[in-house]
Motif scaffolding. Structure first.
Motif, PDB file in Angstrom:
ATOM      1  N   GLU A 252     -10.136  -6.123   2.329  1.00 14.58           N
ATOM      2  CA  GLU A 252      -9.428  -5.695   1.116  1.00 14.58           C
ATOM      3  C   GLU A 252      -8.079  -6.396   1.000  1.00 14.58           C
ATOM      4  O   GLU A 252      -7.690  -6.861  -0.071  1.00 14.58           O
ATOM      5  CB  GLU A 252      -9.211  -4.180   1.135  1.00 14.58           C
ATOM      6  CG  GLU A 252     -10.463  -3.350   0.910  1.00 14.58           C
ATOM      7  CD  GLU A 252     -10.859  -3.251  -0.543  1.00 14.58           C
ATOM      8  OE1 GLU A 252     -10.191  -3.860  -1.392  1.00 14.58           O
ATOM      9  OE2 GLU A 252     -11.858  -2.566  -0.835  1.00 14.58           O
TER      10      GLU A 252
ATOM     11  N   TYR B 145      -2.083  -1.300  -3.448  1.00 17.06           N
ATOM     12  CA  TYR B 145      -3.190  -0.367  -3.244  1.00 17.06           C
ATOM     13  C   TYR B 145      -2.632   1.049  -3.188  1.00 17.06           C
ATOM     14  O   TYR B 145      -1.742   1.335  -2.382  1.00 17.06           O
ATOM     15  CB  TYR B 145      -3.924  -0.669  -1.939  1.00 17.06           C
ATOM     16  CG  TYR B 145      -4.635  -1.997  -1.927  1.00 17.06           C
ATOM     17  CD1 TYR B 145      -5.948  -2.099  -2.379  1.00 17.06           C
ATOM     18  CD2 TYR B 145      -3.996  -3.153  -1.480  1.00 17.06           C
ATOM     19  CE1 TYR B 145      -6.613  -3.315  -2.383  1.00 17.06           C
ATOM     20  CE2 TYR B 145      -4.644  -4.375  -1.483  1.00 17.06           C
ATOM     21  CZ  TYR B 145      -5.955  -4.447  -1.934  1.00 17.06           C
ATOM     22  OH  TYR B 145      -6.604  -5.658  -1.940  1.00 17.06           O
TER      23      TYR B 145
ATOM     24  N   ARG C 280       0.430  -6.933  -6.046  1.00 12.08           N
ATOM     25  CA  ARG C 280      -0.756  -6.082  -5.976  1.00 12.08           C
ATOM     26  C   ARG C 280      -0.450  -4.923  -5.032  1.00 12.08           C
ATOM     27  O   ARG C 280       0.015  -5.138  -3.913  1.00 12.08           O
ATOM     28  CB  ARG C 280      -1.961  -6.873  -5.453  1.00 12.08           C
ATOM     29  CG  ARG C 280      -3.251  -6.055  -5.369  1.00 12.08           C
ATOM     30  CD  ARG C 280      -4.444  -6.935  -5.058  1.00 12.08           C
ATOM     31  NE  ARG C 280      -4.579  -7.242  -3.641  1.00 12.08           N
ATOM     32  CZ  ARG C 280      -4.336  -8.422  -3.076  1.00 12.08           C
ATOM     33  NH1 ARG C 280      -3.899  -9.423  -3.827  1.00 12.08           N
ATOM     34  NH2 ARG C 280      -4.508  -8.623  -1.786  1.00 12.08           N
TER      35      ARG C 280
ATOM     36  N   THR D 199      -6.139   0.178  -7.406  1.00 11.04           N
ATOM     37  CA  THR D 199      -5.243  -0.944  -7.191  1.00 11.04           C
ATOM     38  C   THR D 199      -4.527  -1.276  -8.479  1.00 11.04           C
ATOM     39  O   THR D 199      -5.142  -1.358  -9.542  1.00 11.04           O
ATOM     40  CB  THR D 199      -6.024  -2.191  -6.724  1.00 11.04           C
ATOM     41  OG1 THR D 199      -6.809  -1.857  -5.586  1.00 11.04           O
ATOM     42  CG2 THR D 199      -5.085  -3.328  -6.387  1.00 11.04           C
TER      43      THR D 199
ATOM     44  N   GLU E 292     -10.535  -0.130  -9.106  1.00 17.77           N
ATOM     45  CA  GLU E 292     -10.827   0.749  -7.983  1.00 17.77           C
ATOM     46  C   GLU E 292     -11.059  -0.041  -6.697  1.00 17.77           C
ATOM     47  O   GLU E 292     -11.527  -1.172  -6.732  1.00 17.77           O
ATOM     48  CB  GLU E 292     -12.071   1.605  -8.286  1.00 17.77           C
ATOM     49  CG  GLU E 292     -11.873   2.607  -9.414  1.00 17.77           C
ATOM     50  CD  GLU E 292     -13.069   3.520  -9.597  1.00 17.77           C
ATOM     51  OE1 GLU E 292     -14.085   3.306  -8.898  1.00 17.77           O
ATOM     52  OE2 GLU E 292     -12.997   4.437 -10.423  1.00 17.77           O
ATOM     53  N   TRP E 293     -10.686   0.558  -5.572  1.00 18.89           N
ATOM     54  CA  TRP E 293     -11.086   0.076  -4.261  1.00 18.89           C
ATOM     55  C   TRP E 293     -11.593   1.278  -3.473  1.00 18.89           C
ATOM     56  O   TRP E 293     -11.506   2.408  -3.946  1.00 18.89           O
ATOM     57  CB  TRP E 293      -9.938  -0.645  -3.545  1.00 18.89           C
ATOM     58  CG  TRP E 293      -8.765   0.203  -3.134  1.00 18.89           C
ATOM     59  CD1 TRP E 293      -7.830   0.766  -3.947  1.00 18.89           C
ATOM     60  CD2 TRP E 293      -8.408   0.579  -1.784  1.00 18.89           C
ATOM     61  NE1 TRP E 293      -6.897   1.458  -3.210  1.00 18.89           N
ATOM     62  CE2 TRP E 293      -7.228   1.357  -1.879  1.00 18.89           C
ATOM     63  CE3 TRP E 293      -8.952   0.326  -0.532  1.00 18.89           C
ATOM     64  CZ2 TRP E 293      -6.604   1.895  -0.748  1.00 18.89           C
ATOM     65  CZ3 TRP E 293      -8.314   0.842   0.590  1.00 18.89           C
ATOM     66  CH2 TRP E 293      -7.167   1.613   0.474  1.00 18.89           C
TER      67      TRP E 293
ATOM     68  N   VAL F 236       0.871  -1.171   0.000  1.00 13.63           N
ATOM     69  CA  VAL F 236       0.000   0.000   0.000  1.00 13.63           C
ATOM     70  C   VAL F 236       0.904   1.216   0.000  1.00 13.63           C
ATOM     71  O   VAL F 236       1.930   1.248   0.682  1.00 13.63           O
ATOM     72  CB  VAL F 236      -0.975  -0.001   1.205  1.00 13.63           C
ATOM     73  CG1 VAL F 236      -0.231   0.038   2.535  1.00 13.63           C
ATOM     74  CG2 VAL F 236      -1.944   1.164   1.115  1.00 13.63           C
TER      75      VAL F 236
ATOM     76  N   LEU G   9      -7.219   0.863   4.459  1.00 14.26           N
ATOM     77  CA  LEU G   9      -7.158  -0.533   4.039  1.00 14.26           C
ATOM     78  C   LEU G   9      -7.742  -1.432   5.135  1.00 14.26           C
ATOM     79  O   LEU G   9      -7.382  -1.318   6.299  1.00 14.26           O
ATOM     80  CB  LEU G   9      -5.706  -0.925   3.762  1.00 14.26           C
ATOM     81  CG  LEU G   9      -5.442  -2.243   3.036  1.00 14.26           C
ATOM     82  CD1 LEU G   9      -6.084  -2.241   1.648  1.00 14.26           C
ATOM     83  CD2 LEU G   9      -3.937  -2.488   2.925  1.00 14.26           C
TER      84      LEU G   9
ATOM     85  N   GLU H 218      -2.228  -4.215 -10.280  1.00 15.72           N
ATOM     86  CA  GLU H 218      -1.962  -5.638 -10.081  1.00 15.72           C
ATOM     87  C   GLU H 218      -1.399  -6.259 -11.346  1.00 15.72           C
ATOM     88  O   GLU H 218      -1.887  -6.020 -12.452  1.00 15.72           O
ATOM     89  CB  GLU H 218      -3.234  -6.369  -9.655  1.00 15.72           C
ATOM     90  CG  GLU H 218      -3.017  -7.814  -9.281  1.00 15.72           C
ATOM     91  CD  GLU H 218      -4.209  -8.424  -8.571  1.00 15.72           C
ATOM     92  OE1 GLU H 218      -4.099  -9.580  -8.110  1.00 15.72           O
ATOM     93  OE2 GLU H 218      -5.260  -7.744  -8.469  1.00 15.72           O
TER      94      GLU H 218
END
Length: 248
Positions: free
Chosen positions: A147, A136, A134, A127, A121-122, A99, A143, A129
């Motif tokens: 998630e 964020y 991955r 995000t 999107e989150w 993150v 977070l 990946e």
């Protein structure tokens, strides 16, 4: 410079310093506040990334095996930037989740890896990946465990030390919560904070124990003097900790 209201008729002007500290021009006092998102965004936008190391950390290379992870295990790297530690973890066959506030940093990370990421999107942002990586883009405090998903370990090279004292307790508790107290490798710096404004901030042995002893058995794997001192300003000791979950 930003201006905020203090007493009626008296605007209070706060200047954000290089170290992310806030200077009250009216009182002349310097006070520590949470290093905000804009501070770090500015660092990346202006390419002021002296904190970015050109090689994987030697502590990680020497002590990663102490986590006893199988290939494919998921390692969480908070406030990851574009760290070459991520490159190294991927070469060891790990799955990595990070993150990071700065989209610039994350785009650069994937570019340097030669990855073309999918972007979704989150709740806290977007995000990136690709392959076994991955990341964020957003605030770590946004977070959630849902998630993040299941992780087998946390590697904290420069997240705890990036935060001022007023934020570190909240951060440590949040990481323990969203990872369900996964084992950690934690790297800290210990120096006389009065001699240099962070970040990176000094986090001594006593504070580490206060932050994590309720959830982990703590072991210092190694400590060494920072060659030439911290930014040439003051002596400093760097330590790597192994945080092993307490038996439930």
């Amino acid at each position: 410079m930003s201006s905020h209201r203090g007493l009626p008729g008296k605007p209070v002007c706060l200047l954000i310093s290089e170290g992310g500290w806030y200077h009250d021009e009216e009182t002349g006092r310097v006070k520590e506040e949470a290093v905000d998102e804009l501070f770090w965004q500015k660092k990346w936008e202006q390419n002021q990334i002296g904190f970015h190391e050109p090689t994987p950390h030697s502590f990680l290379v020497r002590y990663f095996s102490s986590l006893h992870l199988k290939k494919g295990a998921c390692v969480f790297v908070p406030l990851c930037g574009k760290s070459l530690d991520i490159h190294w973890l991927l070469t060891q066959g790990m799955t990595v989740v990070g993150v990071e506030l700065s989209r610039i940093a994350v785009e650069s990370l994937f570019q340097e890896l030669g990855y073309t990421p999918s972007v979704t999107e989150w709740d806290g942002g977007v995000t990136f990946e690709a392959g076994k990586l991955r990341v964020y883009v957003g605030n770590v405090f946004d977070l959630t465990a849902q998630e993040l998903g299941g992780v087998r370990a946390v590697y904290d090279r420069a997240a705890l030390t990036a935060l001022p004292e007023s934020t570190r307790h909240k951060y440590a508790a949040h990481i323990v919560s969203i990872t369900q107290a996964a084992p950690q490798l934690l790297i800290t710096l210990d120096y006389e904070q009065a001699l240099r404004k962070g970040p990176p901030f000094s986090v001594g042995e006593e504070e580490v124990r206060q932050l994590y002893a309720a959830s982990y058995e703590l072991e210092i794997l190694e400590s060494e003097d920072v060659e030439g001192g911290l930014k040439g300003v003051c002596p400093a000791v760097e330590m790597i900790w192994h945080l092993k979950p307490l038996s439930k």
